[in-house]
Write a protein that holds these residues in place. Structure first.
Motif, PDB file in Angstrom:
ATOM      1  N   UNK A 189       1.054  -1.476  -0.224  1.00 59.51           N
ATOM      2  CA  UNK A 189      -0.222   0.154   0.196  1.00 59.51           C
ATOM      3  C   UNK A 189       1.445   1.273  -0.160  1.00 59.51           C
ATOM      4  N   UNK A 190       0.498   2.488  -0.884  1.00 64.95           N
ATOM      5  CA  UNK A 190       0.995   3.750  -0.276  1.00 64.95           C
ATOM      6  C   UNK A 190       0.289   4.839   0.102  1.00 64.95           C
ATOM      7  N   UNK A 191       1.115   5.671   1.400  1.00 64.21           N
ATOM      8  CA  UNK A 191       0.340   6.337   1.883  1.00 64.21           C
ATOM      9  C   UNK A 191       0.777   7.681   1.773  1.00 64.21           C
ATOM     10  N   UNK A 192       0.230   8.524   1.554  1.00 63.86           N
ATOM     11  CA  UNK A 192       1.047  10.685   1.432  1.00 63.86           C
ATOM     12  C   UNK A 192       0.368  11.208   2.290  1.00 63.86           C
TER      13      UNK A 192
ATOM     14  N   UNK B 298       8.824  26.368   2.436  1.00 65.34           N
ATOM     15  CA  UNK B 298       9.352  25.520   1.419  1.00 65.34           C
ATOM     16  C   UNK B 298       8.691  23.992   1.856  1.00 65.34           C
ATOM     17  N   UNK B 299       9.221  22.751   0.854  1.00 66.43           N
ATOM     18  CA  UNK B 299       8.709  21.600   1.259  1.00 66.43           C
ATOM     19  C   UNK B 299       9.608  21.128   0.180  1.00 66.43           C
ATOM     20  N   UNK B 300      10.256  19.234   0.952  1.00 65.65           N
ATOM     21  CA  UNK B 300      11.105  18.409   0.393  1.00 65.65           C
ATOM     22  C   UNK B 300      10.377  17.551   0.763  1.00 65.65           C
ATOM     23  N   UNK B 301      10.632  16.944  -0.326  1.00 64.02           N
ATOM     24  CA  UNK B 301       9.659  15.042  -0.247  1.00 64.02           C
ATOM     25  C   UNK B 301      10.656  13.984   0.096  1.00 64.02           C
ATOM     26  N   UNK B 302      10.308  13.287   0.767  1.00 64.41           N
ATOM     27  CA  UNK B 302      11.294  11.941   0.561  1.00 64.41           C
ATOM     28  C   UNK B 302      10.384  10.144   0.485  1.00 64.41           C
ATOM     29  N   UNK B 303      10.404   9.827   0.214  1.00 59.84           N
ATOM     30  CA  UNK B 303      10.325   8.439  -0.026  1.00 59.84           C
ATOM     31  C   UNK B 303      10.866   7.484   0.642  1.00 59.84           C
ATOM     32  N   UNK B 304      10.097   6.162   1.706  1.00 60.64           N
ATOM     33  CA  UNK B 304      10.092   5.873   2.398  1.00 60.64           C
ATOM     34  C   UNK B 304       9.391   4.186   2.077  1.00 60.64           C
TER      35      UNK B 304
ATOM     36  N   UNK C 176       4.675  -5.142  -3.574  1.00 64.43           N
ATOM     37  CA  UNK C 176       6.166  -4.372  -3.888  1.00 64.43           C
ATOM     38  C   UNK C 176       6.973  -5.612  -3.453  1.00 64.43           C
ATOM     39  N   UNK C 177       7.856  -6.137  -4.496  1.00 64.74           N
ATOM     40  CA  UNK C 177       9.387  -6.670  -3.709  1.00 64.74           C
ATOM     41  C   UNK C 177       9.695  -5.924  -2.682  1.00 64.74           C
ATOM     42  N   UNK C 178      10.157  -6.601  -1.088  1.00 66.89           N
ATOM     43  CA  UNK C 178      10.919  -5.617  -0.182  1.00 66.89           C
ATOM     44  C   UNK C 178      12.247  -4.794  -0.765  1.00 66.89           C
ATOM     45  N   UNK C 179      12.718  -4.379   0.005  1.00 65.81           N
ATOM     46  CA  UNK C 179      13.803  -3.902   0.060  1.00 65.81           C
ATOM     47  C   UNK C 179      14.501  -4.739   0.927  1.00 65.81           C
ATOM     48  N   UNK C 180      16.047  -4.730   0.204  1.00 65.57           N
ATOM     49  CA  UNK C 180      16.611  -5.583   1.531  1.00 65.57           C
ATOM     50  C   UNK C 180      17.060  -5.276   2.370  1.00 65.57           C
ATOM     51  N   UNK C 181      16.392  -4.253   2.982  1.00 65.30           N
ATOM     52  CA  UNK C 181      16.896  -3.994   4.073  1.00 65.30           C
ATOM     53  C   UNK C 181      15.715  -4.600   5.647  1.00 65.30           C
ATOM     54  N   UNK C 182      14.595  -4.814   4.124  1.00 60.85           N
ATOM     55  CA  UNK C 182      13.162  -4.951   5.024  1.00 60.85           C
ATOM     56  C   UNK C 182      12.481  -3.152   5.809  1.00 60.85           C
ATOM     57  N   UNK C 183      13.625  -1.698   5.795  1.00 59.25           N
ATOM     58  CA  UNK C 183      12.957  -0.706   6.670  1.00 59.25           C
ATOM     59  C   UNK C 183      12.895   0.002   5.945  1.00 59.25           C
ATOM     60  N   UNK C 184      13.550   0.570   5.512  1.00 58.41           N
ATOM     61  CA  UNK C 184      13.329   2.514   5.209  1.00 58.41           C
ATOM     62  C   UNK C 184      14.630   3.211   4.330  1.00 58.41           C
ATOM     63  N   UNK C 185      13.746   2.610   2.822  1.00 59.58           N
ATOM     64  CA  UNK C 185      14.966   2.749   1.708  1.00 59.58           C
ATOM     65  C   UNK C 185      14.511   4.814   1.420  1.00 59.58           C
ATOM     66  N   UNK C 186      15.494   5.637   0.841  1.00 59.33           N
ATOM     67  CA  UNK C 186      15.089   6.661   0.825  1.00 59.33           C
ATOM     68  C   UNK C 186      14.802   7.111  -0.654  1.00 59.33           C
ATOM     69  N   UNK C 187      14.706   7.896  -1.292  1.00 54.31           N
ATOM     70  CA  UNK C 187      14.293   7.846  -2.611  1.00 54.31           C
ATOM     71  C   UNK C 187      14.572   9.432  -3.384  1.00 54.31           C
TER      72      UNK C 187
END
Lengths: 331, 214
Positions: free
Chosen positions: B6-9, B45-51, B203-214
């Motif tokens: 799922x995705x959340x904003x 101002x704002x910045x975005x981050x994907x986790x 979605x395929x889990x990222x290897x860390x399984x925690x959070x990844x930034x993008x």
């Protein structure tokens, strides 16, 4: 060209020296030609015809200092007829800061005013931080309703860099805040809120597609332009361009800000309209303040008087009135 | 992985007095940069981050605001529709902690209990000059239903934890919210206060399984 520009600002790592040099050698010709005209004009003593002077300012004859001195002359006259003592207030204030609104945040703001300018470093000698502090404290005493508002530090800082004189900087700051700009910095910031809305209305009239885009994505004008108003384009447009804008601002008043804003938006209309979402739009508004179009300050200044079309003070005053009423009724 | 996908904003706003380090926190978190001589923030101002948190994708829009009080006159637009608020104070400055208390009052009044509040004592690299007691700050946070964090943007301490924890709480709030409005509605679309929960392909889990930034 060296790493630090003539005003003391360090040039960024990616500064394009080649195209700046090309621009500046062209601009120097313009400056020299205009300087000659100005010196002739100023030798003609007091009988400078108003219209002729305005015309020259638009063309940027007298880059900054001479011009500001003459504006200041008029200003000092204005202050004296208004019955004010015209005394340089640091003398009377003796550096006292009590009773000045928000002055407590001033010391911490000193290091955050132009950290990229070598003359404002703590280690600089002379260190312009002291001058800046004096001007702002004095202004806080002088204009109790405003006190100190962030943004004024940048404006005073620029005035100090140009005039190299504490007292003149003070009077020019007073001219801007007390006379030229309508209530941008007082605690309620009503003048600023109003002018942001006025710009929105002008964009609706002159660049409707952009106004429609903003509305569709719910981007409020304050998010993209409040710094244009608060800092009068400092740190947004290149130094040379800001100074040319200020020349006209001092002489023709606050409507120049709208001319500049409208020109930036209109010129980049197609580019802005590529945006498909909220963050995109905010980003486009940052992008349009960069590049050759704004660096070429001479042609940019010509554009601001033609691109947005007619813009009468009557129109602006009317819009200001309706926008202010709307804001006040919203509470 | 079926539970994820799922995705959340979320919208998060940083508030607090001038010079407490709001911009530095955001810059450190989103771009891993620190600059001890940056200029005063005058325009939000704002910045975005994907986790990616346990298979749940989170898009954060982090809003940085001007600290000087009079800029609040420009309106509540910055915190309106926020899912989370990060209220920052400087541990060496007692006044800045008092300002946090004012923000808590205002946010609770305007947005009720729906917003996830974080109270953040920044500049723990200046521990020697501390003027706000840890115990007092933590007790206060608890008393108003906020969580307290200790950070240093300069030394990059506590910031990942702060945002990760906040994201988990916002996800929880969003899910509680969703359940409350009927389990069946899988296409929740735009929920209250602008939370978007969108079902999508696992979605395929990222290897860390925690959070990844993008």
């Amino acid at each position: 060209f060296c790493r630090v520009d003539p005003y003391g600002f360090e040039r960024p790592e990616d500064f394009d020296y080649a195209s700046y040099e090309a621009f500046f050698s062209r601009y120097l010709v313009v400056l020299t030609r205009r300087a000659i005209k100005w010196s002739k004009l100023l030798k003609g003593k007091n009988n400078i015809q108003k219209s002729l002077k305005g015309e020259l300012l638009r063309k940027g004859e007298e880059h900054c200092q001479l011009l500001w001195l003459s504006v200041r002359g008029a200003l000092l006259g204005h202050i004296q007829t208004a019955g004010s003592s015209g005394l340089w207030p640091t003398r009377t204030a003796e550096g006292r800061t009590e009773g000045v609104k928000c002055v407590v945040i001033l010391p911490q703001n000193m290091n955050r005013t132009f950290p990229d300018n070598v003359k404002f470093r703590k280690t600089a000698d002379p260190c312009l931080q002291h001058t800046l502090y004096n001007v702002l404290v004095a202004y806080g005493h002088h204009n109790k309703a405003v006190g100190y508002c962030q943004g004024m530090n940048f404006i005073a800082g620029y005035l100090i860099l140009i005039t190299k004189n504490e007292e003149e900087s003070f009077w020019l700051l007073d001219a801007l805040i007390g006379r030229i700009l309508p209530d941008y910095y007082s605690p309620a910031m009503l003048g600023l809120k109003t002018d942001q809305e006025v710009l929105g209305e002008l964009v609706k009239m002159k660049v409707p597609a952009v106004a429609e885009l903003m509305e569709r994505h719910g981007v409020m004008w304050t998010l993209v332009v409040s710094r244009w108003f608060i800092c009068l384009f400092i740190d947004i447009l290149p130094v040379e361009t800001v100074l040319r804008i200020w020349d006209c601002l001092f002489y023709e008043g606050s409507k120049i800000i709208f001319r500049v804003a409208l020109t930036l938006i209109k010129q980049n209309q197609a580019f802005i309209l590529e945006a498909t979402n909220f963050p995109d739009i905010c980003d486009k508004f940052k992008q349009i303040t960069k590049g050759t179009f704004v660096t070429e300050c001479h042609s940019f200044m010509q554009k601001i008087f033609t691109d947005p079309g007619s813009l009468s003070m009557a129109t602006i005053n009317k819009l200001r009135e309706t926008c202010r009423e709307k804001l006040l009724s919203q509470g | 992985a079926a539970a994820g996908g799922r995705s959340f904003s979320f919208k998060v706003v940083l508030l607090g007095e001038g010079c407490v380090g709001k911009t530095s926190l955001v810059l450190r978190y989103c771009e891993n940069k620190f600059n001890d001589k940056h200029i005063t923030t005058l325009q939000a101002s704002f910045l975005t981050k994907k986790l990616n948190i346990g298979g749940k994708r989170v898009n954060l829009a982090i809003w940085d605001t001007a600290g000087q009080e009079r800029f609040h006159a420009l309106g509540p637009i910055y915190y309106r529709d926020s899912n989370g608020a990060i209220l920052v104070y400087d541990i060496t400055d007692e006044d800045s902690f008092q300002k946090v208390k004012n923000w808590v009052k205002e946010l609770r009044k305007m947005l009720g209990n729906e917003i996830c509040l974080c109270i953040v004592g920044n500049k723990i690299d200046l521990e020697k000059e501390r003027h706000v007691s840890v115990q007092e700050a933590e007790m206060y946070a608890e008393s108003v239903g906020a969580k307290h964090y200790h950070t240093s943007a300069k030394q990059n301490k506590g910031i990942e934890e702060l945002f990760l924890d906040l994201c988990k709480r916002m996800i929880e709030t969003a899910q509680v919210d969703e359940r409350a409005r009927g389990n069946g509605s899988s296409q929740s679309g735009i929920a209250r206060r602008g939370v978007q929960i969108i079902d999508d392909e696992p979605q395929a889990q990222s290897s860390g399984g925690c959070c990844s930034s993008g």
